[in-house]
Write an enzyme that holds these catalytic residues in place. Sequence first.
Site, PDB file in Angstrom:
ATOM      1  N   ASP A 183      74.240  19.143  -6.206  1.00 51.68           N
ATOM      2  CA  ASP A 183      75.447  18.893  -5.409  1.00 51.68           C
ATOM      3  C   ASP A 183      75.186  17.796  -4.387  1.00 51.68           C
ATOM      4  O   ASP A 183      74.037  17.531  -4.016  1.00 51.68           O
ATOM      5  CB  ASP A 183      75.924  20.171  -4.727  1.00 51.68           C
ATOM      6  CG  ASP A 183      74.938  20.724  -3.710  1.00 51.68           C
ATOM      7  OD1 ASP A 183      73.721  20.705  -3.980  1.00 51.68           O
ATOM      8  OD2 ASP A 183      75.380  21.177  -2.634  1.00 51.68           O
ATOM      9  N   ASP A 214      69.825  11.627  -2.489  1.00 49.60           N
ATOM     10  CA  ASP A 214      69.867  13.053  -2.145  1.00 49.60           C
ATOM     11  C   ASP A 214      70.901  13.753  -2.999  1.00 49.60           C
ATOM     12  O   ASP A 214      72.076  13.759  -2.676  1.00 49.60           O
ATOM     13  CB  ASP A 214      70.192  13.197  -0.651  1.00 49.60           C
ATOM     14  CG  ASP A 214      70.237  14.624  -0.167  1.00 49.60           C
ATOM     15  OD1 ASP A 214      69.739  15.502  -0.878  1.00 49.60           O
ATOM     16  OD2 ASP A 214      70.795  14.858   0.915  1.00 49.60           O
ATOM     17  N   GLU A 247      73.208  23.333  -2.120  1.00 49.30           N
ATOM     18  CA  GLU A 247      72.305  22.978  -1.020  1.00 49.30           C
ATOM     19  C   GLU A 247      73.049  22.327   0.133  1.00 49.30           C
ATOM     20  O   GLU A 247      72.755  22.591   1.304  1.00 49.30           O
ATOM     21  CB  GLU A 247      71.200  22.050  -1.532  1.00 49.30           C
ATOM     22  CG  GLU A 247      70.024  21.865  -0.578  1.00 49.30           C
ATOM     23  CD  GLU A 247      70.242  20.753   0.451  1.00 49.30           C
ATOM     24  OE1 GLU A 247      69.467  20.693   1.426  1.00 49.30           O
ATOM     25  OE2 GLU A 247      71.186  19.945   0.260  1.00 49.30           O
TER      26      GLU A 247
END
Length: 277
Positions: A183, A214, A247
């Site tokens: 995610d 990320d 996350e």
Amino acid sequence: VRNLAVHVCETVVRDDLGRSKVLELGSICARFLSQADEQLSAFQVAVMVGGDVGDEICGMVRANQVVADSVAKLAGLMRYLTYETREGKISLEKEIEHIKNYIEQNKERFLEELFELIRIPSVSAKEENKPDMIRAAELIREHFLKAGADRAELFPTQGNPVVYGERIISEDLPTVLVYGHYDVQPAEPFELWKTPPFEPEVRDGKIYARGADDDKGQMFMHVKAFELMNATGTLPCNVKFMIEGEEETGSASLEKFCSDYRDMLESDVILISDTTM
């Protein structure tokens, strides 16, 4: 004590010492480890030594009563730096060259596969992106299988699914569990982006897109390393992947998942694939 043991092993590798000297130094390391009584030290020494004398050094370590759980796995780790291939034993330098060649031959495919994943707007904070979360999870599962995993599946949670994959090559070898997440953060405000956030662009050798760093980039790097080792027969340990989809919103489902599947996730090392590139 730990540093001294590792230094001895580095000397063995660097100077290409003969069998008798390796065994002598292995015995010294075994005594060091017995005094330290540290499982981590045992793994460090195993990684540094390599070669075909792993079983004998492992026996010395066993005789010196190093942590029992480490002993059975030492022999497998001994093969990390020098191992057997179809062409015979190869050096660490040859291994690095082989890795570089594989990357060069496959880099365009690697990039396009990563870009396909980045193009999925898997924003966990937005309920309307739920179908995208599933799409991203399914794509990662497919990549696990293509990379050589024996098992890859989606585990539903109260939120987004966890993608799990594994390859177990020997119960006698250590197991690395790779954690990551698929995610991403919302991309707003869109007007601050030079290019669309979910359409990756390479500028000056860097990928610009939401999730490129990320965490899709880091996570995918480890999947491709896993692929390379499977393709070349150089995987030195068991590997498990646990890739979550929450996350960026606090990992609300992760604790229960880990509790429910504790035995499945059992490992010796956890590799966090969610740090600075």
